[in-house]
Motif scaffolding. Sequence first.
Motif, PDB file in Angstrom:
ATOM      1  N   HIS A 156       0.822  -1.204   0.000  1.00 32.99           N
ATOM      2  CA  HIS A 156       0.000   0.000   0.000  1.00 32.99           C
ATOM      3  C   HIS A 156       0.859   1.258   0.000  1.00 32.99           C
ATOM      4  O   HIS A 156       1.996   1.266   0.453  1.00 32.99           O
ATOM      5  CB  HIS A 156      -1.020   0.024   1.146  1.00 32.99           C
ATOM      6  CG  HIS A 156      -0.462  -0.175   2.526  1.00 32.99           C
ATOM      7  ND1 HIS A 156       0.115  -1.350   2.959  1.00 32.99           N
ATOM      8  CD2 HIS A 156      -0.431   0.665   3.594  1.00 32.99           C
ATOM      9  CE1 HIS A 156       0.481  -1.226   4.225  1.00 32.99           C
ATOM     10  NE2 HIS A 156       0.168  -0.013   4.632  1.00 32.99           N
ATOM     11  N   ASN A 180      -3.930  -6.299  -2.793  1.00 28.98           N
ATOM     12  CA  ASN A 180      -3.038  -5.311  -3.400  1.00 28.98           C
ATOM     13  C   ASN A 180      -1.621  -5.839  -3.246  1.00 28.98           C
ATOM     14  O   ASN A 180      -1.113  -5.944  -2.129  1.00 28.98           O
ATOM     15  CB  ASN A 180      -3.197  -3.948  -2.725  1.00 28.98           C
ATOM     16  CG  ASN A 180      -4.454  -3.234  -3.176  1.00 28.98           C
ATOM     17  OD1 ASN A 180      -5.070  -3.610  -4.163  1.00 28.98           O
ATOM     18  ND2 ASN A 180      -4.839  -2.193  -2.450  1.00 28.98           N
ATOM     19  N   TYR A 222      -3.332  -3.546  -8.001  1.00 35.43           N
ATOM     20  CA  TYR A 222      -3.636  -2.584  -6.945  1.00 35.43           C
ATOM     21  C   TYR A 222      -4.913  -1.826  -7.282  1.00 35.43           C
ATOM     22  O   TYR A 222      -5.055  -1.313  -8.389  1.00 35.43           O
ATOM     23  CB  TYR A 222      -2.472  -1.592  -6.806  1.00 35.43           C
ATOM     24  CG  TYR A 222      -2.435  -0.824  -5.497  1.00 35.43           C
ATOM     25  CD1 TYR A 222      -3.396   0.131  -5.184  1.00 35.43           C
ATOM     26  CD2 TYR A 222      -1.418  -1.043  -4.569  1.00 35.43           C
ATOM     27  CE1 TYR A 222      -3.359   0.836  -3.994  1.00 35.43           C
ATOM     28  CE2 TYR A 222      -1.373  -0.343  -3.362  1.00 35.43           C
ATOM     29  CZ  TYR A 222      -2.345   0.590  -3.092  1.00 35.43           C
ATOM     30  OH  TYR A 222      -2.308   1.295  -1.911  1.00 35.43           O
TER      31      TYR A 222
END
Length: 572
Positions: free
Chosen positions: A324, A434, A455
């Motif tokens: 992230h 992700n 993602y």
Amino acid sequence: MQIIESSTIYDVIIVGSGAGGGMATKILADAGLKIAVVEAGPFFDPADPEHQTQLKWPYESPRRGANTVRPFGDFDSAYGGWDIEGEPYTNGDGSNFRWFRSRMLGGRTNHWGRISLRFGPKDFKRKDQDGLGDNWPIGYEDVKPYYDKVDKLIGVFGTNEGLPNDPDGFFLPPPKPRLHELFYIKGARKSNIPVIPSRMSMLTKRINNERGICFYCGQCSRACSVYADFSAGTCLIFPAQKSGGQIDLFVNAMVREVTTNNEGKATGVSYINKEDRKEYKLKGKIVVLAASACSSARILLNSKSEQHPNGLGNSSDIVGKYLHDSTGGSRSAFIPDLMNRQMYNEDGVGGMHVYTPWWLDNKKLDFARGYHIEVWGGMGMPGYGFGFNHNDFNKYFGLKVGGYGNPLRDEIKKYYGSTVGFGGRGESIPQKNNRCEIDPTTVDEFGIPVLKFNYQWTEHEIKQVGHMHDTFEELIHNMGGEVLGGKPSRAEKNGIYAPGEIIHEVGTTRMGDDPKTSVVNQHQQLHDVNNVFIVDAGPFVSQADKNPTWTILALSWRTSDYIIEQLKMQNI
């Protein structure tokens, strides 16, 4: 293919020379260990005239400083970018992750914004507040002693404000706000939005004889020739070398994999020398990965063997997952009261002198986590395309600006310094899906399999950036300004930056107590192999609404102390 093996056995091999690798180099070398630092880019020293771009005029560049070669302008010190020839990466369907890499000694610490924020107590235990994601297996009190050490070793300016989740530290005097920042402070107060001095790692007073003091050229992205700002090479690796550390630097060395023995224990690394294109092997008792969250994950996933068929340290199948980045949104404005302004000395550091930490209660909002606000403006060095966009001025205000010769000079003087901008940088929710993984169909120019990204932003991040834009418009109205550009629509995901564009990627080798759901333990040591450690941002369980570098540095120091302790106890 012939592989050239070194006969030297190092105590520690460190892959990567940025924040985490630089700190590990200094602490471990100062402890008397023999270190090999393996860096994918060339040697770099901003004090060397061959490398220096600081204090150069736009006309000294054939592109007048424009960003046609380097993403952040011709004088930016980063060797690399989102796209590097011969080093591709791919994206899955519907994914648009952008991966920024700096191939040079010191890595991305040579050109970063140097916003140096500690994570707070809540940031390590976010699941306790909103039920999303996971808590870290450590808390603020575990990291605080190392934040304190980093403050004192490197230097950071700021003020102690007593904010519970924006912890105080050991600060140098901050620079005073400039005119556009005074306008911002006044506008923010009308909406009860807090503004405090920035916390940035530039020296506003001397802390040792090895580094100079900031002279307010405002060009920190060019890397400081007097070492007044923090870069891993100038502030960690060079001092460790000067103090007698046993450090061998291997530059232009692209690591392929961590090598292992029949017991599955790490024995060193294999790398491709970019200059002669031959493969070399280094031997080491301990391997420390600090290549960046995604690069370290790539190395682990490519380090397959009979003992580690899914990649080194990947028995949990978690390596590469929970990737992230910070959220990002931005807006700019024209402030009529700043037109025809008087010229005076408003130099400063390369970045903001004030900023806004997160100030709201998420229980009253429709999204999780928060963001901080960065502000820019003033009378920086003019470069190609600087100052104002005449199309915007014509479109939104009916102002006829631009021209040639003397009329153009008159227009520039009139509008110079009259624009301000805001950037929001927020916390996203880690998602297992992700991820980065090895693309089975693509290799780089060195024959090493590359990463493929998948993602997607969630509604939390998209709504958070929508809130940023509402706040920016309110601030601009309070400042008596006019917004430049239209507000991004919900169909445009509120103008949220593509993942990776904020260059804060974390989480690919997450920390945890359970080997089935994490990659490293709380000391950033692989669960599967006890002589491999990761000291970049890969072990982060969550990002926080702060820049990650200060936490990378603190955790790398903490892990380095643990390595020294474990070596003394003969546990590794």
